[in-house]
Design a protein around this motif. Structure first.
Motif, mmCIF file in Angstrom:
data_model
loop_
_atom_site.group_PDB
_atom_site.id
_atom_site.type_symbol
_atom_site.label_atom_id
_atom_site.label_comp_id
_atom_site.label_asym_id
_atom_site.label_seq_id
_atom_site.Cartn_x
_atom_site.Cartn_y
_atom_site.Cartn_z
ATOM 1 N N GLY A 175 6.218 7.957 8.930
ATOM 2 C CA GLY A 175 6.868 6.785 9.512
ATOM 3 C C GLY A 175 7.931 6.241 8.586
ATOM 4 N N SER A 176 9.107 5.925 9.156
ATOM 5 C CA SER A 176 10.228 5.472 8.323
ATOM 6 C C SER A 176 10.561 4.005 8.529
ATOM 7 N N GLY A 177 9.550 3.215 8.902
ATOM 8 C CA GLY A 177 9.736 1.779 9.020
ATOM 9 C C GLY A 177 9.704 1.109 7.659
ATOM 10 N N PRO A 178 9.652 -0.220 7.623
ATOM 11 C CA PRO A 178 9.727 -0.941 6.342
ATOM 12 C C PRO A 178 8.620 -0.591 5.356
ATOM 13 N N ALA A 179 7.397 -0.356 5.833
ATOM 14 C CA ALA A 179 6.302 0.008 4.920
ATOM 15 C C ALA A 179 6.587 1.351 4.267
ATOM 16 N N GLY A 180 6.972 2.332 5.083
ATOM 17 C CA GLY A 180 7.254 3.665 4.559
ATOM 18 C C GLY A 180 8.438 3.695 3.623
ATOM 19 N N LEU A 181 9.494 2.949 3.950
ATOM 20 C CA LEU A 181 10.686 2.933 3.093
ATOM 21 C C LEU A 181 10.382 2.285 1.743
ATOM 22 N N ALA A 182 9.620 1.184 1.769
ATOM 23 C CA ALA A 182 9.263 0.520 0.501
ATOM 24 C C ALA A 182 8.392 1.431 -0.356
ATOM 25 N N PHE A 183 7.416 2.080 0.274
ATOM 26 C CA PHE A 183 6.556 3.028 -0.447
ATOM 27 C C PHE A 183 7.398 4.141 -1.055
ATOM 28 N N ALA A 184 8.294 4.712 -0.263
ATOM 29 C CA ALA A 184 9.114 5.835 -0.727
ATOM 30 C C ALA A 184 9.969 5.440 -1.921
ATOM 31 N N GLY A 185 10.550 4.244 -1.873
ATOM 32 C CA GLY A 185 11.383 3.787 -2.974
ATOM 33 C C GLY A 185 10.616 3.694 -4.282
ATOM 34 N N ASP A 186 9.421 3.113 -4.228
ATOM 35 C CA ASP A 186 8.634 2.969 -5.450
ATOM 36 C C ASP A 186 8.144 4.313 -5.967
ATOM 37 N N MET A 187 7.753 5.215 -5.081
ATOM 38 C CA MET A 187 7.276 6.526 -5.524
ATOM 39 C C MET A 187 8.411 7.372 -6.101
ATOM 40 N N ALA A 188 9.597 7.241 -5.513
ATOM 41 C CA ALA A 188 10.756 7.968 -6.050
ATOM 42 C C ALA A 188 11.070 7.490 -7.469
ATOM 43 N N GLY A 459 -0.551 1.390 5.372
ATOM 44 C CA GLY A 459 -0.136 -0.009 5.307
ATOM 45 C C GLY A 459 0.804 -0.364 6.443
ATOM 46 N N GLY A 460 1.115 -1.632 6.547
ATOM 47 C CA GLY A 460 1.970 -2.100 7.626
ATOM 48 C C GLY A 460 1.178 -2.272 8.905
ATOM 49 N N ASP A 461 1.849 -2.141 10.041
ATOM 50 C CA ASP A 461 1.226 -2.453 11.323
ATOM 51 C C ASP A 461 0.095 -1.511 11.704
ATOM 52 N N ILE A 462 0.073 -0.279 11.180
ATOM 53 C CA ILE A 462 -1.018 0.639 11.488
ATOM 54 C C ILE A 462 -2.330 0.137 10.880
ATOM 55 N N LEU A 471 5.797 -8.210 4.970
ATOM 56 C CA LEU A 471 4.385 -7.917 4.697
ATOM 57 C C LEU A 471 4.146 -6.409 4.708
ATOM 58 N N ALA A 472 4.817 -5.707 5.625
ATOM 59 C CA ALA A 472 4.715 -4.247 5.639
ATOM 60 C C ALA A 472 5.264 -3.658 4.346
ATOM 61 N N MET A 473 6.378 -4.206 3.870
ATOM 62 C CA MET A 473 6.957 -3.711 2.626
ATOM 63 C C MET A 473 6.039 -3.993 1.441
ATOM 64 N N GLY A 474 5.397 -5.151 1.460
ATOM 65 C CA GLY A 474 4.431 -5.460 0.405
ATOM 66 C C GLY A 474 3.299 -4.450 0.380
#
Length: 493
Positions: A175-188, A459-462, A471-474
C-alpha cells in the motif's frame, strides 16, 4: 524522589519559565494569528483551484515570530510524527525557509501534504502554549509547515534526507498511502532496500484517490513521492498482494519484512431500502472515479453520474470532499444529511466553513431511512427522518434518537453515502494465520505494531479502521522503528 515525580517537577518548572518568557514577550504574544488567504467562494465552487492560497513570506515570518520557543514544547508531543516544531518555526522567523523544510523532513516524509490536510487544530496546535496556558489562538503551525514545504518545492532546491549505506535487506510495503510512504521513508534512511507494492495504477493511496485537488493538488503529492524515489524507494503498481503474489512468494524473492498499510477501502452502507438504485453510490467510488480516473472530464472511460440534486450522507471530511466535488461537477443543489448536530460533526471546522461558503445546505439532525426510485430504477427521492440528541455514546458524542412521526421527503437524483469504511480484506483473507478483529482490522501489538506473524507489521486504517493522514504516518514511523529492531535481532541470530 521517584522518576515520575521528578519529571512532574521538571515540567512544572518549564511551564513557569515559559509563562515568564511570555510576559517578557508581550509584543509576540499580542500579535494576532495570521489568516490564510483563500480563493473567493464564487470562483472556487465551480473549479478545482486550490481553496487555501498559502502564506506570503512576510505573513510566514510574522506568524513564526509569535512562537516564544518554549522550554517545554508540548506542540512536539502533540504531533504524531514528532516534528521539531520550534526549530522549523524559528528558521522561518529568521527567513531561513529551506532550513525549515529540512527540519520538517527529518521526521515527516510528506510535509507539503500534512500542511494541507492534517487536523493541526486537534494535534500540535491544540498542544501549543498559547492554547494551553494563554487561552488564545495557537501559532499557526500547519500554515507554517505548508509554507516551508511549498517554498522548497517552488525553489527547485529540494533537499533529500541522508540515507545510510545499503544493508542489503529487502522489505516490502503493501500500500502506498500515508502509512506506507512514511514507513518507506524511515526504512530507506536506515539503509533498507524498500519496495512499495500498490494495487492501483498510481502511487499515493488515499492522497490520490480520496482527497480532491482543490484540497490537495496531485502535483504536490508527486513531488514528495519523487523525493522518496531519490532516497532509493522502489514502486510497483497494479500489484495486489494476496492475488498477484502471496506473502510466501515474496519471502521466496528474499523479502525479510512486510509492512501492511493497505488502508480501509471497503465502503459501508446503511442497509436501508433503495440502496441498490441507480444513482446511489459510496463516497469511495465517487471520489476514486473523479480523483484517480478523471471521470470529471468529458470522454473518459470511467464516467460518473453528474446529478443536479445531490445529497451526501455523513459528516466527516470525506463527506465534505464529496459534496464539494458535486458542486464542481455542476450540481444545482447539494446537501449534507447528518444525523447529529453541527457541533458533533467530525469534519474539520475549516472544511465545514468552506462548504458553507460555497453554498452547501446542511440538513443536520436528519437521517435517511429509504431511497425512492422512479420506474426506471433510478433514485429520485429520499425519505428522511428528523433526529434529536440523547445521551452521550462511547465516543463522547450525544447519540441521535429518531423523532416519531417526523419523516418527510426530499428530492435527489444522486446520493453519495459517506458513513465510514472497512479494511480491505484481500490480504488478511490470504493469510489464515493472521489475527484480525471482528471488524476486519489487523490485530497488532500497540507498542510495536507487530502482527501475529512476526515478520509482518501493520498500521494506518488497516489497523485503526479509519483515521487521519498524520495518524497513519505516525504508525508508519513507529512500525519502521520496530521492524528495524526486529530485523537487527534476526540478523544477530
Amino acid at each position: 524522589m521517584n522518576n515520575s515525580e521528578y519529571l512532574k517537577q521538571e515540567r512544572a518548572a518549564a511551564w513557569r519559565d515559559d509563562l515568564r518568557k511570555a510576559k517578557k514577550n508581550k509584543e509576540r504574544t499580542s500579535l494576532a494569528r495570521v489568516k490564510m488567504p483563500e480563493a473567493p467562494p464564487i470562483e472556487r465552487a465551480r473549479s478545482y483551484v486550490e481553496v487555501n492560497s498559502g502564506l506570503t513570506p512576510e505573513q510566514a515570518i510574522n506568524e513564526a515570530s509569535r512562537c516564544i520557543d518554549c522550554a517545554n514544547p508540548t506542540c512536539i508531543s502533540g504531533c504524531p510524527v514528532e516534528i521539531n516544531i520550534p526549530k522549523f518555526v524559528k528558521n522561518i522567523e529568521r527567513g531561513e525557509f529551506l532550513e525549515a523544510a529540512k527540519v520538517l523532513k527529518e521526521t515527516n516524509a510528506l510535509p507539503a501534504v500534512c500542511g494541507r490536510v492534517c487536523p493541526q487544530e486537534k494535534q500540535c496546535e491544540a498542544s501549543c502554549f498559547y492554547q494551553l496556558k494563554l487561552n488564545t489562538e495557537p501559532v499557526a503551525i500547519g500554515y507554517l509547515e505548508r509554507f516551508a514545504a511549498d517554498f522548497e518545492q517552488q525553489s527547485g532546491k529540494i533537499s533529500i534526507p541522508e540515507v545510510a549505506p545499503s544493508n542489503g535487506i529487502k522489505v516490502a510495503v503493501i500500500g502506498s498511502g500515508p502509512a506506507g510512504l512514511a514507513f518507506a521513508g524511515d526504512m530507506a534512511k536506515l539503509g533498507y532496500d524498500v519496495v512499495i507494492l500498490e494495487a492501483l495504477h498510481e502511487i499515493g493511496g488515499v492522497l490520490k484517490y480520496g482527497i480532491p485537488e482543490f484540497r490537495l493538488p496531485n502535483s504536490i503529492v508527486d513531488v514528495e513521492i519523487e523525493s522518496l524515489r531519490k532516497m532509493g524507494v522502489k514502486f510497483e503498481t497494479n500489484f495486489i498482494v494476496g492475488k498477484t503474489a502471496t506473502i510466501d512468494d515474496l519471502r521466496e524473492e528474499g523479502f525479510k519484512g512486510f509492512f501492511v498499510g493497505s488502508g480501509a477501502g471497503l465502503p459501508r452502507f446503511m442497509n436501508i431500502p433503495g440502496e441498490n438504485l441507480v444513482g446511489v453510490l459510496s463516497s469511495n467510488e465517487y471520489l476514486t472515479r473523479i480523483n484517480l480516473m478523471g471521470a470529471s472530464s468529458q470522454g473518459m472511460d470511467t464516467p460518473v453520474v453528474r446529478g443536479k440534486k445531490v445529497a451526501v450522507i455523513g459528516g466527516g471530511n470525506t463527506a465534505m470532499d464529496s459534496v464539494r466535488t458535486a458542486l464542481r461537477l455542476g450540481a444545482e443543489k447539494v446537501s449534507i444529511i447528518y444525523r447529529r448536530s453541527l457541533e458533533e460533526m467530525p469534519a474539520r471546522v475549516e472544511e465545514v466553513k468552506h462548504a458553507q461558503e460555497e453554498g452547501v445546505e446542511f440538513l443536520t439532525l436528519n437521517n435517511p431511512v429509504e431511497y425512492i426510485g422512479d420506474d426506471k430504477g433510478k433514485v429520485k427521492q429520499i425519505r428522511v427522518q428528523r433526529m434529536e440528541l440523547g445521551e452521550p455514546d462511547s465516543s463522547g458524542r450525544r447519540s441521535p434518537v429518531a423523532v416519531d412521526g417526523s419523516e418527510y421527503i426530499i428530492d435527489a437524483d444522486t446520493v453519495v453515502v459517506s458513513v465510514g469504511v472497512s479494511p480491505n480484506p484481500i490480504l488478511p483473507q490470504s493469510l489464515p494465520q493472521l489475527k484480525v478483529s471482528r471488524w476486519g482490522t489487523i490485530e497488532v501489538d500497540p507498542d510495536t505494531l507487530q502482527s501475529s506473524i512476526p515478520d509482518i507489521f501493520a498500521g494506518g486504517d488497516i489497523v485503526r479502521g479509519g483515521a487521519t493522514v498524520i495518524l497513519a504516518m505516525g504508525d508508519g514511523r513507529k512500525a519502521a522503528a520496530s521492524m528495524h529492531q526486529y530485523l537487527t535481532n534476526q540478523t544477530k541470530k
